[in-house]
Design a protein around this motif. Structure first.
Motif, mmCIF file in Angstrom:
data_model
loop_
_atom_site.group_PDB
_atom_site.id
_atom_site.type_symbol
_atom_site.label_atom_id
_atom_site.label_comp_id
_atom_site.label_asym_id
_atom_site.label_seq_id
_atom_site.Cartn_x
_atom_site.Cartn_y
_atom_site.Cartn_z
ATOM 1 N N LYS A 184 0.836 -1.214 0.000
ATOM 2 C CA LYS A 184 0.000 0.000 0.000
ATOM 3 C C LYS A 184 0.866 1.257 0.000
ATOM 4 O O LYS A 184 0.555 2.224 -0.704
ATOM 5 C CB LYS A 184 -0.939 0.002 1.208
ATOM 6 N N TRP A 195 0.097 0.447 -4.207
ATOM 7 C CA TRP A 195 -0.858 -0.594 -4.570
ATOM 8 C C TRP A 195 -2.196 -0.309 -3.913
ATOM 9 O O TRP A 195 -2.266 0.201 -2.793
ATOM 10 C CB TRP A 195 -0.349 -1.957 -4.101
ATOM 11 N N SER A 196 -3.268 -0.647 -4.605
ATOM 12 C CA SER A 196 -4.617 -0.534 -4.049
ATOM 13 C C SER A 196 -5.057 -1.931 -3.625
ATOM 14 O O SER A 196 -5.197 -2.829 -4.454
ATOM 15 C CB SER A 196 -5.569 0.031 -5.110
ATOM 16 N N ILE A 197 -5.255 -2.115 -2.331
ATOM 17 C CA ILE A 197 -5.729 -3.386 -1.790
ATOM 18 C C ILE A 197 -6.977 -3.064 -0.978
ATOM 19 O O ILE A 197 -6.916 -2.362 0.025
ATOM 20 C CB ILE A 197 -4.649 -4.062 -0.910
ATOM 21 N N ARG A 198 -8.115 -3.554 -1.468
ATOM 22 C CA ARG A 198 -9.376 -3.198 -0.822
ATOM 23 C C ARG A 198 -10.353 -4.365 -0.858
ATOM 24 O O ARG A 198 -10.209 -5.277 -1.671
ATOM 25 C CB ARG A 198 -9.976 -1.965 -1.475
ATOM 26 N N LYS A 199 -11.322 -4.312 0.016
ATOM 27 C CA LYS A 199 -12.349 -5.341 0.100
ATOM 28 C C LYS A 199 -13.134 -5.350 -1.208
ATOM 29 O O LYS A 199 -13.535 -4.317 -1.712
ATOM 30 C CB LYS A 199 -13.285 -5.023 1.271
ATOM 31 N N ALA A 200 -13.311 -6.536 -1.770
ATOM 32 C CA ALA A 200 -14.025 -6.683 -3.041
ATOM 33 C C ALA A 200 -15.530 -6.702 -2.794
ATOM 34 O O ALA A 200 -15.999 -7.214 -1.773
ATOM 35 C CB ALA A 200 -13.605 -7.971 -3.730
ATOM 36 N N TYR A 231 -10.682 -9.770 -1.430
ATOM 37 C CA TYR A 231 -9.981 -8.510 -1.648
ATOM 38 C C TYR A 231 -9.529 -8.387 -3.096
ATOM 39 O O TYR A 231 -9.298 -9.386 -3.765
ATOM 40 C CB TYR A 231 -8.744 -8.410 -0.740
ATOM 41 N N THR A 232 -9.397 -7.143 -3.563
ATOM 42 C CA THR A 232 -8.827 -6.900 -4.884
ATOM 43 C C THR A 232 -7.456 -6.272 -4.691
ATOM 44 O O THR A 232 -7.234 -5.518 -3.743
ATOM 45 C CB THR A 232 -9.706 -5.962 -5.733
ATOM 46 N N HIS A 233 -6.536 -6.595 -5.588
ATOM 47 C CA HIS A 233 -5.160 -6.112 -5.518
ATOM 48 C C HIS A 233 -4.827 -5.482 -6.864
ATOM 49 O O HIS A 233 -4.877 -6.162 -7.882
ATOM 50 C CB HIS A 233 -4.201 -7.267 -5.234
ATOM 51 N N THR A 234 -4.511 -4.191 -6.860
ATOM 52 C CA THR A 234 -4.260 -3.463 -8.104
ATOM 53 C C THR A 234 -2.926 -2.726 -8.007
ATOM 54 O O THR A 234 -2.697 -1.976 -7.059
ATOM 55 C CB THR A 234 -5.395 -2.451 -8.375
ATOM 56 N N ALA A 246 -3.978 1.170 -11.218
ATOM 57 C CA ALA A 246 -4.816 1.986 -10.338
ATOM 58 C C ALA A 246 -4.965 3.406 -10.872
ATOM 59 O O ALA A 246 -5.929 4.089 -10.557
ATOM 60 C CB ALA A 246 -4.234 2.016 -8.929
#
Length: 92
Positions: free
Chosen positions: A38, A42-47, A75-78, A83
């Motif tokens: 993060k 990186w964008s790591i967020r609840k899907a 979760y999604t990881h971008t 992003a």
């Protein structure tokens, strides 16, 4: 696959392209891995939950798991490039 696991090491992988965060971490350093990714953009967020039009699992509970079926990732990881599509990344 959004988190690659091999020989007790984990690495964050982008859901939209083949990029991965360059560092790998031991299982016990999971929270450090997420924080480092993060910090690096990186964008790591609840899907958001995916739902089929005929799916009633939210009303009646989940059906029994079928052997070999893929588990849905919560979760999604971008990566930073994906992003920020205006800077040359992909539009999600």
């Amino acid at each position: 696959m959004t988190i690659a696991c091999h020989d007790g090491r984990n690495q964050v992988c982008c859901d939209a392209c083949p990029a991965s965060y360059p560092n790998s971490y031991l299982d016990e350093d999971w929270s450090v891995m997420i924080a480092d990714a993060k910090t690096a953009g990186w964008s790591i967020r609840k899907a958001a939950p995916t739902r089929d039009a005929g799916d009633t699992a939210d009303l009646f509970g989940k059906p029994p798991r079928i052997a070999g079926s893929a588990r849905e990732e919560p979760y999604t990881h971008t990566c930073p490039a994906c992003a920020r599509p205006a800077e040359g990344g992909r539009l999600l």
